[in-house]
Scaffold this active site. Structure first.
Site, mmCIF file in Angstrom:
data_model
loop_
_atom_site.group_PDB
_atom_site.id
_atom_site.type_symbol
_atom_site.label_atom_id
_atom_site.label_comp_id
_atom_site.label_asym_id
_atom_site.label_seq_id
_atom_site.Cartn_x
_atom_site.Cartn_y
_atom_site.Cartn_z
ATOM 1 N N CYS A 96 -12.238 4.981 -2.283
ATOM 2 C CA CYS A 96 -11.739 3.696 -1.827
ATOM 3 C C CYS A 96 -10.384 3.546 -2.520
ATOM 4 C CB CYS A 96 -12.691 2.587 -2.268
ATOM 5 S SG CYS A 96 -12.234 1.002 -1.568
ATOM 6 N N LEU A 203 -6.462 -4.982 6.142
ATOM 7 C CA LEU A 203 -5.115 -4.534 6.499
ATOM 8 C C LEU A 203 -4.280 -5.808 6.513
ATOM 9 C CD1 LEU A 203 -2.913 -2.732 7.786
ATOM 10 C CD2 LEU A 203 -4.125 -2.919 9.949
ATOM 11 N N HIS A 329 -8.974 4.264 -6.183
ATOM 12 C CA HIS A 329 -9.606 3.590 -7.321
ATOM 13 C C HIS A 329 -11.110 3.892 -7.450
ATOM 14 C CE1 HIS A 329 -9.084 -0.085 -4.469
ATOM 15 N NE2 HIS A 329 -10.323 0.322 -4.319
ATOM 16 N N SER A 380 -7.286 -11.361 -3.386
ATOM 17 C CA SER A 380 -8.048 -11.918 -2.274
ATOM 18 C C SER A 380 -7.134 -12.112 -1.068
ATOM 19 C CB SER A 380 -8.653 -13.264 -2.669
ATOM 20 O OG SER A 380 -7.666 -14.268 -2.570
ATOM 21 N N HIS A 404 -7.955 -2.632 -10.815
ATOM 22 C CA HIS A 404 -7.815 -2.340 -9.379
ATOM 23 C C HIS A 404 -7.842 -3.575 -8.498
ATOM 24 C CE1 HIS A 404 -11.966 -3.317 -8.631
ATOM 25 N NE2 HIS A 404 -11.980 -2.771 -7.452
ATOM 26 N N GLY A 407 -11.769 -9.006 -8.533
ATOM 27 C CA GLY A 407 -13.183 -9.084 -8.916
ATOM 28 C C GLY A 407 -13.805 -10.396 -8.486
#
Lengths: 481, 142
Positions: A96, A203, A329, A380, A404, A407
């Site tokens: 990923c 995307l 990641h 986000s 990365h 969270g």
């Protein structure tokens, strides 16, 4: 669990805290982020410290939260000669990762056609449950993809040769072994090349905000020159192909550990010696999935170029649609680092942790060698993402690794109770962010309030000097599964 | 008749559930229905496909792991989702199951999509006798 501050934003859990710990655990976090970490992080990072062959310390990055086996944000390096490899240190979504493309377009040019652009991207890049990609491959061709990764795509016209230099490992990691991949993994993943997936995969059309260039010189080296500039970011992995390989080998390792005399504190940490037949088989299959993920992001980038060329009536090269970088990641890679003064070959597991190589690293393209590797940290869908650069300190401190993402702090169900997908999409549209999604409930699950503050994560890695802040990117269009 | 409850505090980023069944057959069938509910709104899945599945595993918990992994596999490999399941579990050595599934191919125009499960995990994975029946705790990576 006793957590001792050992440096600014570095917390250590000594080996005395849990029987069987071979090395200490180290958590890299501001006090605020440390307080937000769930109990699972402390349990899991110390469980990893018990695995055979681990060196220096079991690490957790500032965006850490509980995962399966390893915490998300977990980094651990094991001796290649005597240590283990564990699917729990990589994740089911093998490789990923993030890819960022820059453009010469401005927000002023894109705004009037934003809805059309997002709709066209949604149509061209399949997402969500049951999506099929646009490339049809025979079994032999799919095996070529496993071996060649993004190179296969460029060889077949799905991309530009320079895309490969701007991809971690040139988009093709050595050691892929299609013979170690199950027939079921092939059947599950072959038709999904070029699809986005669901959950937190996306995307995104992004813009550099007025105050978004924090290090203009490095940003320029990465192709981001001015506020108002448009970029495209994508976040996805190896899809069902990688998920099946993860499942296959988790199941295999669960059964073979006893033979090697390995016991683990969590069944999700099932592992095998790296040099064992099972360890080598998983490494070969996992690398095949990693290469397939590079191919997946390459194909999506190709679709993005086609769509943007159509919508804006210009050739992708005229739009300046080049790849800034593509970085993993969720991987395990063989790398060399000094341990107790001796250079050692190590199997570096990064699970929800981004490689962050500093200036001079041989894997970097010529254009970035003087400044360091671009690091892409996704936030986000509401709040935006960040571009950073790897550092020499990361090479010394964290096996060349950094955070990365932001969270989650809230469950998917709780997020859905707080907002309807349609309502959130309307609210985001009012703020200038156009969203198109295969699943409306999936949009609600990804609301900004369900995530930690990305700025705090970025500030912390910058403060730790395991990567440095370069630019902020704000979403204006989002395609989701 | 089996029951399932989603556990929000167990898997913040993913999907955890507790499944109960009057017996193993009931538990395996209930877990399959719950998994279908994670993926789609079951009412919107076209019907018309039936499948028979046979599996064997060295232990009951691995049989449950393989059973749910099989359903996730069919979702990706054939785009099939099965909201209905009848399962017969045999506790012989090795453990076996025979299942009859009813459902259909995901129609992206009419099927209300939810999450796209990646895998069954061993995270807090439990299958145990409970109150005269059986209970399982499952965490699905989505």
């Amino acid at each position: 669990m006793k957590t001792v501050p050992v440096a600014d934003c570095v917390w250590e859990i000594p080996t005395s805290e849990k029987p069987g710990m071979l090395v200490p655990a180290r958590i890299y976090a501001s006090e605020a982020l440390l307080r937000q970490m769930d109990a699972g992080v402390f349990e899991q990072v110390t469980n990893v410290a018990c695995l055979p062959g681990i060196v220096r310390a079991s690490l957790c990055m500032p965006d850490g939260h509980w995962g399966y086996g390893f915490p998300i944000g977990g980094v651990a390096a094991f001796r290649a000669d005597t240590g283990v490899i564990s699917p729990g240190g990589i994740g089911f979504d093998i490789n990923c990762g993030m890819r960022l493309l820059r453009t010469d377009l401005t927000e002023a040019e894109v705004r009037p056609r934003l809805t059309e652009l997002v709709e066209a991207l949604f149509a061209a890049v399949p997402s969500g449950v049951g999506a099929k990609g646009f490339v049809r491959l025979s079994d032999d061709e799919f095996r070529e993809v496993m071996r060649e990764g993004a190179r296969w795509c460029v060889r077949h016209g799905y991309g530009w040769p320079e895309d490969l230099a701007a991809t971690e490992g040139g988009g093709c990691l050595p050691g892929a072994d299609p013979d170690r991949v199950s027939v079921r993994a092939v059947a599950r993943g072959r038709e999904q090349l070029g699809t986005l997936g669901s959950g937190n995969h996306y995307l995104e059309i992004q813009v550099v905000p007025p105050d978004g260039l924090h290090d203009p010189e490095v940003a320029r080296a990465f192709g981001l020159e001015r506020p108002g500039q448009i970029a495209v970011m994508l976040h996805c992995g190896s899809r069902g192909f990688g998920h099946q390989i993860g499942t296959d080998y988790l199941r295999t390792f669960d059964q073979v550990m006893r033979r090697y005399g390995i016991t683990v504190r969590d069944r999700e940490l099932a592992c095998a010696p790296f040099r064992s037949p099972e360890g080598q088989a998983y490494f070969g299959a996992m690398t095949a999935a990693a290469n397939t993920a590079f191919a997946n992001r390459q194909l999506i980038a190709h679709r993005v170029r086609e769509v943007m060329a159509r919508v804006f009536g210009r050739d992708p090269r005229a739009l300046g649609l080049s790849v800034v970088y593509d970085v993993c990641h969720n991987t395990a890679k063989v790398e060399r680092y000094p341990v107790d003064g001796e250079p050692l070959e190590l199997v570096v597991h990064r699970k929800g942790a981004t490689r962050a190589f500093g200036p001079g690293a041989p894997d970097l393209p010529e254009a970035y060698r003087a400044v360091g590797q671009p690091v892409i940290i996704g936030g986000s869908m509401e709040t935006g993402s960040a571009l950073l650069v790897g550092t020499a300190h990361a090479m010394a401190e964290t096996f060349g690794s950094t955070a990365h993402g932001a969270g989650r702090t809230m469950s998917r169900a709780q997020a859905k109770r707080q907002v309807w997908g349609e309502t959130l999409m309307r609210q985001m549209a009012e703020r200038g962010i156009v969203v198109r999604a295969a699943s409306k409930s999936g949009v609600a699950e990804e609301a900004g309030f369900a995530y930690k503050d990305l700025a705090e994560v970025v500030d912390t890695v910058h403060r730790l000097d395991i990567s440095r802040r370069v630019a902020t990117l704000r979403p204006i269009g989002n395609v989701k599964g | 008749m089996g029951r399932h409850t989603f556990l929000e505090s167990v898997a913040v980023a993913d999907c955890a559930m507790e499944v109960e069944g009057d017996d193993l057959d009931d538990l395996f069938a209930t877990a399959a229905r719950a998994l279908a509910e994670v993926m789609v709104d079951p009412a919107t899945v076209p019907r018309g496909v039936e499948r028979r599945v046979e599996l064997a595993a060295p232990s009951l918990d691995l049989l449950l792991f393989d059973w749910l992994s099989e359903l996730i596999y069919m979702k990706d490999a054939e785009r099939l989702v099965f909201p209905e399941a009848e399962v017969h579990v045999d506790r012989a050595d090795p453990c076996r199951l025979v299942a009859r599934l009813a459902g259909g191919v995901i129609d992206r125009a009419t099927t209300a999509l939810r999450a796209d499960p990646k895998a069954v995990t061993f995270h807090q994975f439990v299958l145990e006798p409970h109150g005269g029946g059986w209970r399982a705790r499952l965490v699905i990576d989505v």
